[in-house]
Enzyme design. Structure first.
Site, short mmCIF file in Angstrom:
data_model
loop_
_atom_site.label_atom_id
_atom_site.label_comp_id
_atom_site.label_asym_id
_atom_site.label_seq_id
_atom_site.Cartn_x
_atom_site.Cartn_y
_atom_site.Cartn_z
N HIS A 12 0.86 -1.19 0.00
CA HIS A 12 0.00 0.00 0.00
C HIS A 12 0.90 1.23 0.00
O HIS A 12 1.25 1.79 1.05
CB HIS A 12 -0.93 0.00 1.22
CG HIS A 12 -2.01 1.03 1.16
ND1 HIS A 12 -3.35 0.71 1.13
CD2 HIS A 12 -1.95 2.40 1.10
CE1 HIS A 12 -4.06 1.83 1.06
NE2 HIS A 12 -3.23 2.86 1.05
N HIS A 14 1.42 4.82 -2.29
CA HIS A 14 0.92 5.70 -3.34
C HIS A 14 2.08 6.35 -4.09
O HIS A 14 2.85 7.10 -3.50
CB HIS A 14 0.03 6.79 -2.75
CG HIS A 14 -1.28 6.29 -2.23
ND1 HIS A 14 -2.47 6.47 -2.91
CD2 HIS A 14 -1.59 5.62 -1.09
CE1 HIS A 14 -3.46 5.93 -2.21
NE2 HIS A 14 -2.95 5.41 -1.10
N ASP A 16 1.78 8.69 -6.34
CA ASP A 16 1.55 10.13 -6.38
C ASP A 16 1.52 10.75 -4.99
O ASP A 16 1.36 11.97 -4.85
CB ASP A 16 0.26 10.46 -7.16
CG ASP A 16 -0.88 9.50 -6.88
OD1 ASP A 16 -0.78 8.71 -5.93
OD2 ASP A 16 -1.88 9.53 -7.62
N GLY A 170 -9.56 8.11 -1.70
CA GLY A 170 -10.06 9.47 -1.58
C GLY A 170 -11.05 9.63 -0.44
O GLY A 170 -10.95 8.97 0.59
N HIS A 197 -9.83 1.23 -0.37
CA HIS A 197 -9.68 2.02 0.85
C HIS A 197 -11.03 2.01 1.58
O HIS A 197 -12.03 2.50 1.03
CB HIS A 197 -9.34 3.48 0.52
CG HIS A 197 -7.91 3.73 0.18
ND1 HIS A 197 -7.33 3.25 -0.97
CD2 HIS A 197 -6.95 4.44 0.84
CE1 HIS A 197 -6.06 3.66 -1.01
NE2 HIS A 197 -5.81 4.38 0.08
N GLU A 200 -11.51 3.69 7.05
CA GLU A 200 -10.55 4.70 7.49
C GLU A 200 -11.31 5.92 7.98
O GLU A 200 -11.31 6.24 9.16
CB GLU A 200 -9.61 5.06 6.33
CG GLU A 200 -8.49 6.02 6.72
CD GLU A 200 -7.61 6.39 5.54
OE1 GLU A 200 -6.51 6.92 5.79
OE2 GLU A 200 -7.99 6.17 4.36
N ASP A 278 2.01 3.81 2.79
CA ASP A 278 0.98 4.72 2.31
C ASP A 278 1.61 5.83 1.46
O ASP A 278 1.69 5.70 0.25
CB ASP A 278 0.14 5.29 3.46
CG ASP A 278 -1.23 5.78 3.00
OD1 ASP A 278 -1.66 5.39 1.89
OD2 ASP A 278 -1.89 6.54 3.73
N ASP A 279 2.00 6.95 2.07
CA ASP A 279 2.56 8.09 1.33
C ASP A 279 3.90 8.49 1.96
O ASP A 279 3.98 9.51 2.68
CB ASP A 279 1.59 9.28 1.37
CG ASP A 279 0.22 8.93 0.84
OD1 ASP A 279 0.09 8.74 -0.39
OD2 ASP A 279 -0.74 8.85 1.64
#
Length: 333
Positions: A12, A14, A16, A170, A197, A200, A278-279
């Site tokens: 998981h 991202h 971007d 999102g 997702h 959350e 994640d990010d």
């Protein structure tokens, strides 16, 4: 500690949401995009979370800086290539990178389908240079609505042979999964895997919907799943994985006390939960640091850490022969 005889895997992550601050800065200069500060050091708080954000939407705004400097397809290709380099430098053996082509295209109205192709090209170039295995997951950004997600899905399906799965990400609270059932019928017809997702920003009902209606094989975050024991039992019985992201869940305000993160509950129930970033660029973390958090804050034993690694291998979207080859390659090192 991390078991060196098992692969280190990030499922998981991202693409971007992992645009380097330095790259954002450079692309802003290159593309004549005004930034709020004059010095790079002062720019860091704009693109990286320093403390916990009040909610998921505030967290997501931090990601906007990265995509807002993508003025060309070459820019998209560059960040895809750098993502592969980052995976390699983090000591990760296999990663599934997910990205929203519409989110990446919107600032400069780039052709969505061409953005998908640019990301694929950048990742392929990265894998030629770095000995790491990457697969791609296309995201439908629910935040932009049903119609925009259909355009995004069409662009992704035009390159379906280069993707392994489709995700829905999102604003989960304001754009529930019920709005996207038809989209995921198309995903099923395209024979792609599904990760969603859910759980959350919304509760267990969102996770149930993702599983029952969208046919999710894995759930991104799934934090609120712990509130429904029957859901936990169902996920265990049907081998539905949870892609857990500790720092992210704290920074979004989904979990206010990291020591009480439900990942241990998921593990206790026998759900194939795994640990992910994640990010990473926005969060200022990497995967090995997340494993260290699991040990130091949550008190995970070496056996539990190994179980998380084994779970990631088991639920990765790859064939049994790929799984065997990955395990053998790591064991030989």
């Amino acid at each position: 500690m991390i078991n060196p005889n098992l692969p280190l895997i990030d499922l998981h992550r991202h693409l971007d949401g992992n645009i380097r601050a330095q790259t954002i800065w450079e692309l802003a200069q290159q593309n004549n995009i005004a930034l709020p500060v004059k010095h790079f050091e002062d720019f860091i708080p704009h693109v990286q979370i320093i403390e916990s954000e009040p909610d998921l939407l505030a967290f997501l705004k931090k990601l906007d800086w990265g995509v807002n400097v993508l003025a060309s397809l070459d820019d998209c290709k560059r960040i895809a290539f750098e993502n592969v380099e980052d995976v390699f430098n983090a000591g990760i053996h296999y990663a599934e990178l997910r990205f929203s082509p519409y989110y990446m295209s919107m600032a400069y109205n780039l052709p969505i389908e061409d953005v998908v192709a640019a990301v694929i090209d950048g990742v392929n170039e990265g894998m030629k240079k770095y000995p790491v295995k990457i697969k791609l997951i296309g995201i439908l950004s629910r935040t932009f609505g049903v119609e925009q997600c259909q355009k995004e899905l069409s662009a992704l399906l035009a390159h379906k042979d280069k993707l392994i799965a489709i995700d829905l990400a999102g604003d989960e609270y304001n754009y529930p999964g019920e709005l996207f059932t038809n989209h995921f019928k198309q995903v099923a017809n395209a024979d792609l895997h599904v990760t969603i997702h859910a759980g959350e920003a919304a509760g267990p009902a969102s996770v149930w919907q993702a599983i029952n209606d969208l046919k999710a094989e894995r759930i991104g975050h799934g934090v609120k799943s712990y509130q429904d024991e029957s859901l936990l039992e169902y996920m265990q019985q049907h081998n539905i994985a949870i892609e857990s992201c500790l720092t992210s869940n704290f920074q979004t305000g989904t979990v206010t006390d990291l020591s009480k993160h439900p990942i241990k509950t998921f593990l206790k129930y026998g759900i194939p939960v795994c640990l992910n970033t994640d990010d990473p660029a926005v969060e200022g973390i990497e995967l090995k640091g997340e494993f260290k958090l699991a040990q130091t804050v949550l008190g995970f034993t070496d056996t539990e850490i190994s179980q998380l690694q084994q779970n990631a291998v088991a639920v990765a979207f790859m064939s049994d022969s790929e799984r065997k080859a990955l395990i053998e390659a790591v064991a030989k090192k």
